[in-house]
Motif scaffolding. Structure first.
Motif: not given
Ligand code: ATP
Length: 318
Positions: A42, A45-46, A49
């Motif tokens: 979702p 989720a990370g 990253t």
């Molecule tokens: P989406 O499907 O919305 O793209 P995702 O699974 O790719 O989500 P990430 O972008 O990896 O999720 O983010 C994971 C968590 O880390 C989230 O709570 C996000 O707000 C936080 N986050 C991501 N990048 C940063 C950053 N540069 N600084 C602070 N928090 C961050």
């Protein structure tokens, strides 16, 4: 960490913190060479990253990462030449032609793939002379993949490759991913579409709140609980048909639903009784869990709000 030749990616104990948030909380995962691997989860989720750490665009706080024998955090040109990255929007010049665009990008690589071949793989052979701005959304996305492919990488990262596509364009894009696999490429895919993951991925992992909650082939995940669902339209005698059937029974909205790990005997019992009484069980189906069912169970109720299951794509989160 030593890399094994059949592994394209090996991640052990990967951590990334943003302030007090464990965005990636010590995950293990691996991707075999020439496999299509999907990372699902979702919003927040990370996924991004994790992918950006694998691409060498973000530093990790802990754990080890091996991508094609390199540590992306301490790697240079040789690593970048082995990977291709297809982001959701690529900065290509709208006034260049498709061929000119690929010529421009192929100049960055020591052993680019011939442009004609790349166009064929992505299904743009007839659009080589077309200007980028004249391409449809689906064709532009294919050009994005072509740009990721022109350096002839061993590993391609595809970030939500079919978001915004109509069903026909999605099928074509799936064909394109199969073409990449036929070329022996390893594909690391993120997607919010469960049917896409089910169609394309040899293996997949589901990440929730920075942790991997499930990993395996789509079939393994769908068979995880060994539960099938028997359903038929409610009839006055329904309760007598299902008496003693092993499983979880629900009756509502005019439907009788039985979730059971013994579908053969349950079905024999129900259909036998119905046949004895000369009752046709309207709308009778037996289905096993879909990837979406499994995903929603693992990703929790927050993910369910965004989930749909039509052919245009079961988008779980945006
Ligand atoms: P989406 O499907 O919305 O793209 P995702 O699974 O790719 O989500 P990430 O972008 O990896 O999720 O983010 C994971 C968590 O880390 C989230 O709570 C996000 O707000 C936080 N986050 C991501 N990048 C940063 C950053 N540069 N600084 C602070 N928090 C961050």
């Amino acid at each position: 960490m030593t890399s094994t030749p059949d592994r394209a990616i090996e991640v052990v104990g990967l951590r990334k913190r943003y302030g007090s948030l464990d965005a990636v909380a010590g995950i293990d995962l691996h991707v075999n060479r020439a496999e299509v691997f999907a990372l699902l989860g979702p919003n927040g989720a990370g996924k991004t990253t994790t992918v950006e750490i694998l691409e060498g665009h973000r530093d990790r706080d802990g754990g080890s990462v091996d991508v094609l024998g390199h540590d992306p955090q301490h790697s240079g040109q040789a690593f970048r030449e082995q990977i291709g990255i297809v982001l959701q929007s690529t900065g290509v010049e709208p006034y260049l032609t498709v061929e000119e665009t690929l010529e421009q990008f192929s100049g960055y690589y020591p052993r680019p793939r011939p442009i004609g071949e790349v166009l064929e793989v992505v299904g743009l052979s007839d659009q080589g002379g077309a200007r980028v701005r004249q391409l449809s959304g689906g064709q532009q996305r294919r050009l994005d993949v072509a740009v990721g492919l022109v350096g002839d990488p061993d590993l391609l990262f595809l970030d939500e490759p079919t978001t915004g596509f109509d069903p026909a364009a999605r099928r074509q894009a799936w064909g394109l991913v199969h073409n990449l696999q036929a070329l022996g490429k390893t594909v690391f895919l993120t997607t919010h579409y469960m049917d896409e993951a089910q169609q394309l991925a040899d293996r997949l992992a589901i990440i929730v709140a920075g942790e991997i909650v499930a990993e395996g082939t789509p079939g393994e995940l769908m068979n995880r609980d060994h539960v099938s669902t028997i359903e038929f339209q409610q009839t006055p005698a329904a309760t007598s048909f299902i008496a003693g059937v092993l499983g979880e029974v629900a009756i509502g909205d005019g439907l009788v639903t039985i979730k059971t790990s013994e579908p053969t005997s349950a079905l024999a019992m129900i259909s036998g009784r119905a046949a004895e009484q000369g009752v046709e069980l309207e709308g009778l189906t037996v289905t096993r869990a879909t990837l979406e069912d499994v995903y929603l169970e693992l990703a929790g109720p927050g993910a369910a709000a965004d989930a749909t299951g039509d052919d245009a794509g079961a988008e779980v989160s945006g």
